[in-house]
Enzyme design. Sequence first.
Site, PDB file in Angstrom:
ATOM      1  N   CYS A  83      83.067  32.478  35.842  1.00  0.00           N
ATOM      2  CA  CYS A  83      83.000  34.123  35.093  1.00  0.00           C
ATOM      3  C   CYS A  83      83.592  35.011  36.081  1.00  0.00           C
ATOM      4  O   CYS A  83      84.083  36.023  35.438  1.00  0.00           O
ATOM      5  CB  CYS A  83      81.447  34.205  34.628  1.00  0.00           C
ATOM      6  SG  CYS A  83      80.206  34.426  35.968  1.00  0.00           S
ATOM      7  N   HIS A 157      76.152  36.983  35.638  1.00  0.00           N
ATOM      8  CA  HIS A 157      77.400  36.690  34.961  1.00  0.00           C
ATOM      9  C   HIS A 157      78.244  38.078  35.071  1.00  0.00           C
ATOM     10  O   HIS A 157      77.621  39.219  35.522  1.00  0.00           O
ATOM     11  CB  HIS A 157      76.897  36.822  33.427  1.00  0.00           C
ATOM     12  CG  HIS A 157      78.215  36.669  32.410  1.00  0.00           C
ATOM     13  ND1 HIS A 157      78.966  35.437  32.879  1.00  0.00           N
ATOM     14  CD2 HIS A 157      78.515  37.201  31.443  1.00  0.00           C
ATOM     15  CE1 HIS A 157      79.650  35.443  31.690  1.00  0.00           C
ATOM     16  NE2 HIS A 157      79.692  36.462  30.954  1.00  0.00           N
TER      17      HIS A 157
END
Length: 301
Positions: A83, A157
């Site tokens: 990510c 994230h």
Amino acid sequence: MSWCTIESDPGVFTELVEKFGVSGCEFAELYSLDDGELARHAPVFGLIFLFKWTGEKDDRATLSFDEAPPGLFYAKQMVNNACATQAILSVLLNCEHVSRGATLDELKAFGAELPFDMRGLAIENSEAIRAAHNAFARPEPFVSDEKRATADDDVFHFVAYVPSGGKVYELDGLKAGPIDLGSFEDSWLPVARSAIEARIQKYAASEIKFNLMAIVRDKRAALEDAKAAADAATAAELDAELAREHAKRADWAAENVRRHHNYVPFVIDLLKVLAEQGKLGAMMDDAKAKASTDANKRQKV
């Protein structure tokens, strides 16, 4: 081949994109979203926000492949731990103010007509991108590559915020598509700021682990341009600032070398020498005693 987790750090991210072949930009950590902080780093090409992922439901509408504007490059994240790179690419592949280099230019051209998931697969299967990403793996010789996260592990994230075609988009590789955050006229940053502040406020009562980075113009190049148009007195001031920027880059490079280095053989050899000299047992006893004392102090507090 798996993808490693990498540290959210401006020096790491700047070296990472340079490994992709990108030039003309760097990363800056933002400590607030106020106008003064944003102006200090202008021009800002994109924002990357790191937060603790909880799997919460998000009811905001996403754009389908057919609904997304043709100039916007969005890709689904198809592999774990990618990510950070995915968010970085979301900015770079939607920015015309940097030199992306052959690897990213080819990726953008190849993926232009592909659906979101196929773009994600193209990123996953790019050996150059994966190798650059995994160059920042921390040496962990005692941890198996197959180690799985437990339910107690924090999962973080990255998402990106970019301007494109007069609108601001949130690009999160875990979503079905990009999220249209609204239009802007003079500056796109207030729109992005509102979205980020809303996200922070949502978790403010239970979570404080956030990090925000901006992709900005290489400050050395900006200072060189300013110096070329400055008078003698101002040029001297810019020289001093330029020296600080070069020192910062040198510090980043040194830190990244330390991140790559495997210190385990050195530690093992050191322990062997201490054992041969008869010092290791006493040092272990001292360490245990100190740990016990510290534990007792914490209990009393």
